[in-house]
Design a protein around this motif. Structure first.
Motif, PDB file in Angstrom:
ATOM      1  N   SER A  29       0.280  -2.168   3.933  1.00  0.00           N
ATOM      2  CA  SER A  29       1.026  -1.408   4.927  1.00  0.00           C
ATOM      3  C   SER A  29       0.584   0.047   4.962  1.00  0.00           C
ATOM      4  CB  SER A  29       2.530  -1.492   4.638  1.00  0.00           C
ATOM      5  OG  SER A  29       2.993  -2.827   4.768  1.00  0.00           O
ATOM      6  N   TYR A  55       0.094 -10.520   8.420  1.00  0.00           N
ATOM      7  CA  TYR A  55      -0.141  -9.204   9.027  1.00  0.00           C
ATOM      8  C   TYR A  55      -0.788  -9.304  10.411  1.00  0.00           C
ATOM      9  CZ  TYR A  55       1.180  -7.549   4.440  1.00  0.00           C
ATOM     10  OH  TYR A  55       1.879  -7.301   3.288  1.00  0.00           O
ATOM     11  N   VAL A 111       3.010  -4.262   9.785  1.00  0.00           N
ATOM     12  CA  VAL A 111       3.356  -3.751   8.459  1.00  0.00           C
ATOM     13  C   VAL A 111       4.462  -4.614   7.867  1.00  0.00           C
ATOM     14  CG1 VAL A 111       2.745  -1.375   9.069  1.00  0.00           C
ATOM     15  CG2 VAL A 111       5.104  -2.161   9.375  1.00  0.00           C
ATOM     16  N   ASP A 112       4.693  -4.404   6.584  1.00  0.00           N
ATOM     17  CA  ASP A 112       5.809  -5.070   5.916  1.00  0.00           C
ATOM     18  C   ASP A 112       6.554  -4.014   5.097  1.00  0.00           C
ATOM     19  OD1 ASP A 112       6.597  -8.202   5.166  1.00  0.00           O
ATOM     20  OD2 ASP A 112       7.229  -6.703   3.689  1.00  0.00           O
ATOM     21  N   ASN A 113       7.857  -3.912   5.315  1.00  0.00           N
ATOM     22  CA  ASN A 113       8.635  -2.853   4.689  1.00  0.00           C
ATOM     23  C   ASN A 113       9.474  -3.343   3.506  1.00  0.00           C
ATOM     24  OD1 ASN A 113       7.787  -0.832   6.571  1.00  0.00           O
ATOM     25  ND2 ASN A 113       9.158  -1.748   8.095  1.00  0.00           N
ATOM     26  N   THR A 140       7.216  -5.554  12.321  1.00  0.00           N
ATOM     27  CA  THR A 140       7.762  -5.443  10.973  1.00  0.00           C
ATOM     28  C   THR A 140       7.801  -6.822  10.315  1.00  0.00           C
ATOM     29  OG1 THR A 140      10.025  -5.745  11.773  1.00  0.00           O
ATOM     30  CG2 THR A 140       9.195  -3.489  11.692  1.00  0.00           C
TER      31      THR A 140
END
Length: 455
Positions: free
Chosen positions: A248, A181, A216-218, A174
């Motif tokens: 993502s 990434y 991914v990046d939330n 995360t």
């Protein structure tokens, strides 16, 4: 929901604060909307009520809190999720439904006892499933050293699972925008940990390669939550979060395809390994303590043998000590003080066993049970009528002593054989774990023996 779709079960694990809840909420929005702009036009979607703090350029705080849940606590500094909960994702244009199981964070801020409780709750929860497809371990990138508690807890969970799930483990990073990434610096210590697990196993190691690694990046979900709470963002911010969303989304699609391709691992095997480990752990302590009692019995026999050798020509002394000291095991909760010597007519409230207890020891045992509360070593003086009659004829006294020494030698050999039987049983149990668990770990019997030596 299409009931004809196959359900894919995914267990999510991760350290407290890694962002499991945010990941689940973000995943929900990514599987519902194709673009961030589309998501902003609808009501915020979430399974777990989001709560976080935003700072503006002047470092003024804005608390974002939407909804509430009895399974989430808001106390600052404490782990949020309290019990495992599953969420269903009906994936558009796919013939699968993902059941993602959220779990309390590893490294509970309240202490190791809560981690142990959380682990038991987790295993009980997934034990209700027919099968498990994937274990998804969440990490943050750019950690040059894995937290010691994370290392312990991950291995603590893997110790209890069937090795068949080994190739169904994936790693999801995360907040990966900060590492472009990629796993960043976390990759190396993670690989070292997995290599250590491999050195203890004969099988292939847990894979760590591009197919089962996802970054991914939330932050785009936090953007949606803040925007739904009235926070204003610049055009540059919107473009930044939109780019993060697109990157993502591509990774999440790959994640869905990969997880859906993994085979079902029956939970029956996973549960049996966990239960076997629990039983072996509980057997270790009484097994060692019984061996200690046997060693005391052998010492008692050896001491008595020395007495016989010293007085074999003194008929008066021989009459007093010509018996076999048998250590019998009294089974049952103690109601009186310990007894070291006793005659068969003393009337103790115990059920006596023969000297051999290997297959007959059936008392209830738990982690906080002390063997000495249930098993008492009682020395019984056993006289042999044939040997006693020989003393009436002094010419046969030497033969009496010889027979008595032979009886002592046979009993000592029986004690040793029983000790070998206990060790053999322990070896069978622990070998089962070595053959079937993802991570074998330390032999519980060996661990307890080491603790005894330290004491």
């Amino acid at each position: 929901m299409d009931v004809k779709k196959k359900i894919v079960n995914v267990l999510v694990l991760g350290e407290t604060g890694v962002g499991k809840s945010t990941f689940i909420n973000s995943f929900l929005n990514h599987t519902t909307y194709s673009k961030l702009e589309e998501a902003t036009k609808h009501k915020l979607l979430y399974f777990i009520p989001p709560k976080f703090t935003l700072l503006n350029d002047d470092f003024n705080k804005t608390e974002i809190k939407i909804g509430s849940s009895s399974n989430e606590i808001d106390t600052p500094g404490e782990s949020s999720t309290q019990y495992p909960v599953s969420y269903l994702f009906d994936i558009n244009n796919k013939d699968v439904i993902l059941r993602i199981i959220d779990t309390p964070g590893i490294g509970d801020t309240r202490g190791l006892q809560y981690d142990e409780r959380n682990t038991e709750n987790l295993l009980t929860f997934i034990g209700e499933l027919d099968y498990l497809n994937c274990i998804c371990i969440l990490l943050k990138p750019n950690n040059s050293r894995l937290n010691v508690l994370f290392d312990y807890c991950i291995k603590h969970i893997l110790l209890r699972l069937d090795k068949k799930i080994r190739t169904n483990i994936v790693f999801l990073f995360t907040n990966a925008r900060s590492s472009f990434y990629t796993p960043g610096d976390t990759f190396t210590p993670l690989k070292v940990m997995l290599d250590e697990i491999k050195r203890n196993q004969d099988d292939d190691k847990i894979p760590l390669d591009s197919p089962n690694v996802f970054c991914v990046d939330n932050e785009s979900f936090r953007y949606l939550a803040a925007k739904s709470s009235g926070v204003q963002f610049s055009q540059n911010d919107m473009e930044l979060y939109s780019s993060s969303w697109d990157r993502s989304s591509t990774t999440y699609k790959r994640f869905i395809d990969y997880v859906a391709s993994l085979p079902d691992i029956p939970m029956k095997g996973i549960v049996s390994v966990n239960e076997s480990r629990r039983i072996v752990g509980r057997l270790a302590k009484p097994a060692v303590e019984l061996m200690i009692l046997q060693e005391k019995s052998l010492i008692t026999l050896e001491n008595h043998k020395k007495k016989l050798d010293e007085v074999r020509d003194n008929m008066t002394d021989l009459r007093n000590i010509l018996y076999t000291p048998v250590i019998q095991y009294a089974i049952g909760k103690k109601t009186t003080s310990s007894v070291t010597k006793h005659t068969m007519n003393a009337g103790l409230q115990f059920s006596f066993l023969p000297p051999f207890v290997t297959v007959k020891l059936g008392y209830k045992y738990s982690n906080d049970t002390k063997l000495e509360d249930y098993v008492t070593a009682v020395e019984t003086l056993v006289e042999d009528p044939k040997i006693k009659s020989l003393l009436d004829d002094e010419t046969k006294a030497r033969e009496a002593v010889k027979q008595q020494l032979q009886a002592i030698a046979e009993l000592a050999q029986a004690y040793k054989q029983e000790a070998r039987t206990i060790l053999s049983a322990a070896a069978i149990f622990t070998n089962f774990l070595k053959e079937n668990a993802i991570l074998f770990g330390t032999d519980p019997l060996e661990l307890y023996l080491k603790s005894l030596l330290e004491e």
